[in-house]
Design a protein around this motif. Sequence first.
Motif, PDB file in Angstrom:
ATOM      1  N   THR A  34       0.858  -1.172   0.000  1.00  0.00           N
ATOM      2  CA  THR A  34       0.000   0.000   0.000  1.00  0.00           C
ATOM      3  C   THR A  34       0.901   1.230   0.000  1.00  0.00           C
ATOM      4  N   ILE A  35       0.579   2.214  -0.829  1.00  0.00           N
ATOM      5  CA  ILE A  35       1.434   3.386  -0.952  1.00  0.00           C
ATOM      6  C   ILE A  35       0.620   4.651  -0.716  1.00  0.00           C
ATOM      7  N   PHE A  36       1.053   5.425   0.256  1.00  0.00           N
ATOM      8  CA  PHE A  36       0.527   6.760   0.484  1.00  0.00           C
ATOM      9  C   PHE A  36       1.547   7.761  -0.027  1.00  0.00           C
ATOM     10  N   GLY A  37       1.083   8.909  -0.490  1.00  0.00           N
ATOM     11  CA  GLY A  37       2.007   9.935  -0.975  1.00  0.00           C
ATOM     12  C   GLY A  37       1.411  11.312  -0.806  1.00  0.00           C
ATOM     13  N   THR A  38       2.283  12.275  -0.550  1.00  0.00           N
ATOM     14  CA  THR A  38       1.814  13.638  -0.333  1.00  0.00           C
ATOM     15  C   THR A  38       2.068  14.520  -1.547  1.00  0.00           C
ATOM     16  N   THR A  39       1.243  15.539  -1.649  1.00  0.00           N
ATOM     17  CA  THR A  39       1.419  16.600  -2.620  1.00  0.00           C
ATOM     18  C   THR A  39       0.984  17.897  -1.953  1.00  0.00           C
ATOM     19  N   ARG A  40       1.453  19.012  -2.475  1.00  0.00           N
ATOM     20  CA  ARG A  40       1.041  20.312  -1.941  1.00  0.00           C
ATOM     21  C   ARG A  40      -0.228  20.820  -2.608  1.00  0.00           C
ATOM     22  N   SER A  41      -0.689  20.097  -3.638  1.00  0.00           N
ATOM     23  CA  SER A  41      -1.808  20.597  -4.436  1.00  0.00           C
ATOM     24  C   SER A  41      -2.924  19.558  -4.527  1.00  0.00           C
ATOM     25  N   PRO A  42      -4.119  19.861  -4.019  1.00  0.00           N
ATOM     26  CA  PRO A  42      -5.234  18.921  -4.159  1.00  0.00           C
ATOM     27  C   PRO A  42      -5.561  18.601  -5.613  1.00  0.00           C
ATOM     28  N   GLU A  43      -5.216  19.517  -6.533  1.00  0.00           N
ATOM     29  CA  GLU A  43      -5.479  19.267  -7.948  1.00  0.00           C
ATOM     30  C   GLU A  43      -4.696  18.065  -8.477  1.00  0.00           C
ATOM     31  N   LYS A  44      -3.650  17.636  -7.757  1.00  0.00           N
ATOM     32  CA  LYS A  44      -2.837  16.503  -8.204  1.00  0.00           C
ATOM     33  C   LYS A  44      -3.293  15.175  -7.607  1.00  0.00           C
ATOM     34  N   PHE A  45      -4.339  15.207  -6.810  1.00  0.00           N
ATOM     35  CA  PHE A  45      -4.784  13.976  -6.153  1.00  0.00           C
ATOM     36  C   PHE A  45      -5.129  12.880  -7.161  1.00  0.00           C
ATOM     37  N   GLU A  46      -5.860  13.233  -8.226  1.00  0.00           N
ATOM     38  CA  GLU A  46      -6.301  12.215  -9.166  1.00  0.00           C
ATOM     39  C   GLU A  46      -5.117  11.597  -9.907  1.00  0.00           C
ATOM     40  N   THR A  47      -4.130  12.418 -10.231  1.00  0.00           N
ATOM     41  CA  THR A  47      -2.934  11.882 -10.883  1.00  0.00           C
ATOM     42  C   THR A  47      -2.221  10.881  -9.982  1.00  0.00           C
ATOM     43  N   LEU A  48      -2.161  11.174  -8.704  1.00  0.00           N
ATOM     44  CA  LEU A  48      -1.547  10.238  -7.769  1.00  0.00           C
ATOM     45  C   LEU A  48      -2.358   8.956  -7.679  1.00  0.00           C
ATOM     46  N   ARG A  49      -3.662   9.093  -7.623  1.00  0.00           N
ATOM     47  CA  ARG A  49      -4.503   7.883  -7.566  1.00  0.00           C
ATOM     48  C   ARG A  49      -4.277   6.997  -8.786  1.00  0.00           C
ATOM     49  N   GLN A  50      -4.160   7.622  -9.956  1.00  0.00           N
ATOM     50  CA  GLN A  50      -3.948   6.847 -11.180  1.00  0.00           C
ATOM     51  C   GLN A  50      -2.609   6.113 -11.151  1.00  0.00           C
ATOM     52  N   ALA A  51      -1.649   6.644 -10.410  1.00  0.00           N
ATOM     53  CA  ALA A  51      -0.346   5.986 -10.276  1.00  0.00           C
ATOM     54  C   ALA A  51      -0.348   4.917  -9.194  1.00  0.00           C
ATOM     55  N   GLY A  52      -1.454   4.797  -8.464  1.00  0.00           N
ATOM     56  CA  GLY A  52      -1.529   3.796  -7.407  1.00  0.00           C
ATOM     57  C   GLY A  52      -1.166   4.325  -6.037  1.00  0.00           C
ATOM     58  N   ILE A  53      -1.280   5.636  -5.851  1.00  0.00           N
ATOM     59  CA  ILE A  53      -0.915   6.280  -4.593  1.00  0.00           C
ATOM     60  C   ILE A  53      -2.166   6.867  -3.944  1.00  0.00           C
ATOM     61  N   ALA A  54      -2.347   6.591  -2.665  1.00  0.00           N
ATOM     62  CA  ALA A  54      -3.416   7.237  -1.910  1.00  0.00           C
ATOM     63  C   ALA A  54      -2.932   8.629  -1.511  1.00  0.00           C
TER      64      ALA A  54
END
Length: 306
Positions: A34-54
């Motif tokens: 399971t992989i969690f990952g942070t970003t500073r921008s909520p707009e990038k959440f979907e891109t992270l999800r598509q990569a397999g990152i919560a």
Amino acid sequence: MSEKQVFIFGAGYSGKAFARASRAFARANTGAATIFGTTRSPEKFETLRQAGIAPLLFDGAMTGEIGDALGKTTHLLISVAPEEAGDPVLNAAREAIAQMPLLEWIGYLSTVGVYGNYDGAWVDETAECRPVSKRSVMRVAAERDWLELGREIGRPAAILRLSGIYGPGRNALVNLDNGSARRLVKPDQVFNRVHCDDIAGALWQLITGNTGGIFNVTDDLPAPPQDVVAYAASLMGIEPPSEIPFDAAQLSPMARSFYGENKRVANAAIKAAGYSLRFPDYRAAFDHMWASGDWRDGEARSPMKR
């Protein structure tokens, strides 16, 4: 083997490549992850999800969501650049990290820029760090702080010193396609590179063994940058851009500073840790990306029409 939970502070280009590669790697070698990952921008959440990152939001301050995820994390990866005030992750989360109950391993993505300039000579992990740029000075301090934390809490900490990162969406084929490629020529200048899949592979090798230490994660072929552009153009069947003498080039201060550091970076340590490069040089990587069409944004595409 029990499930690994990886938490990535700063899930950018390398972090997303790690997550994408982890699906197949985890199935073949280590079971689920399971992989969690942070970003500073909520707009990038979907891109992270598509990569397999919560996705989680991190803007330099701890949150309850981050704290909850850290409490379940076995492997912690930091890919956030240091600032003048220090490492932003340590500043915000050092106490929480020190108290993580399941933590087995810490990884920190650094840069070969910490070595500074060696006038084209070979360097390995035993070479003196003599950084030139301010950003590399801060990297040396961050490396030291993460290694110190690992010692304090009795967990292995791995420092991965990365050379110039490239891969799908970030390479000379893309630059030629969009017209931004240039062939700057500075006599005797060479750079190492590393494909993002090899960063992912090296990370999984170290995670699997909970291996600490300092590792140069880089290819086998330091080469002049203009040669890389020329090779990409040859694959595309187009003429490469004309060469531009370095002294005549219009460059930003940061871009110019990269050319002030000239070295050949050795990678024996990561190989000794058991990792074999998927792409030992840029030619092998570009051949693969062009033939597979996986050079634009990571999705399988047909090579562009010539």
